[in-house]
Each structure stands twice: as structure tokens, then as C-alpha cells.
Design an enzyme around this catalytic site. Sequence first.
Site: not given
Ligand code: G3P
Ligand code: MG
Length: 249
Positions: A15, A57
Amino acid sequence: AKNTFEWRYPRLIAHRGGGYLAPENTLAAMRCGHEYGFSMVEFDVKLSQDNMLVLMHDDTVDRTSNGIGLAASKTFRELSELDFGGWHSAFYTGEPIPTFVSVARFTQENNIFCNIEIKPCPNRETETGTLVAKAAKQWWLHSHLPPLLSSFSLEALAAAKQAAPELPRAFLTEDLPDNFTVILEEMDCVAINLKQSLLDQEKIERIHQAGYKVCAWTVNDYQRAKQLLHWGCDALFTDELLRVTPDLA
Ligand code: G3P
Ligand code: MG
């Protein structure tokens, strides 16, 4: 596309590049995910004020840099002057914001699959979806590893579909909507990416029966990861690169 696209992504996705181990959405993070054995990374892409595609992000630079203010109001040059690593740890001080192109290059050189999350700044949904899809199409043209494009924004997904219909797409949301097949059909998606805590075996089976893949964000507990994979979840995003390790899948 859902019937012809051959899904061959790995089951574990680092992630934001390197999870908790490195400053999110930087090249150092991608390197980290790769070093810890992940063959797929997720990262978030948005537009600078002057329409450069960058990895970030939040809507503001406050949390992940030494600056303040909206990303949408800064030029790429202004963003480049900020430190996107020091907030994480001293070791990463000076890590710059990466361009989309630098990450496209790094992941392809190292055979890393990508999930490109289109994360538009407010009111820039369509242009971000269009520019991400066009860039992905151009930079992955000769690659056997097409990136998966995803977004919470249906406007961004629709724009991506129009700009690069051939690239696989996933609709990102929290819980499985009752009308999910209508949305996935409309956006011509191959998958739906859901919040892991709201997933159960019954939902996974409903999604599979409809002909789609399902990915879970963000799974940081080893037992939960095992359970979701056992239920047939097609992929998981994790921040815990040392706990939810690639050998699990
Ligand atoms: O794409 C999966 C996840 O990254 C979605 O939530 O807020 O971490 O971008 P976020
Ligand atoms: Mg994400």
C-alpha cells in the site's frame, strides 16, 4: 472487458509503495516494497496546479511534507522544493515528490505490477482521470504488465475509460453497493476494491458470481489477511510489509 481481461496480478499489494516502512507515495517507498518481496504496489496520483501528474494521497501537503497548503494550488516546481520524506523518519529526509513518469519507469524496470489510484483534487476529477489514463497508456504501451486503474471517483473512472478503454479498471468504495453490477458494467471495470472490515465470504461470492474480482483495502492483520484470501479475495493491500508478507499468498 471483464470477460476478456486476464487477471494475473499478485494477491498482495504494498500500500502506497512501502506501507508503513517508508514515506508513502515516494520512489523510496516503491523501492522498499520491491525489496521486501512485493511484486505489486499501489499509489495515489493527482495533478499539480500546472497539470503535472504526481504521487500524493491528501488534498494538502501538510501531513506528508514540510510544507503547507493545497496540492492543487502548487506548481510542480513548488512541490519539488518540499521534503516528502522527513515526516516519516530522519533517514528519508529530502525524499522528493515523485512524478508519475519516474514511478512508471522504476516499476517497469523491476517488473512490478501497479495499481494506480486516481486521487483527484476536488473539482479536478475528469481532467485527472483523463490525464492519468493517457499517461498510463503511453508509459505502459510495450509492457506485458498493464496497470490497474482505480478510483473512488466515478467521474474520474469514466474519464479514464474514455481515454484508455483498454486499461483495466476497478471501482473503489467502502461497502458493496446493492447496484454494484450496474456501476461495474457502466464503468467497464474488472474489479471492485472494498474496505476490508466490511467484507465477508458472502459478498466475495456475490462479486465473483457476477464475474468480477475483489480486492480488500487495507489489511494489516495477518489472521485477517489469511481469512480473506481463504474466502477467495483476489488481492489485498497492506501497510504491514513485515506481517502480511508475500509468502502468505
Ligand atoms: O486503493 C486502496 C486504498 O489506497 C484506498 O484508500 O485512502 O488509502 O487511498 P486510500
Ligand atoms: Mg490509495
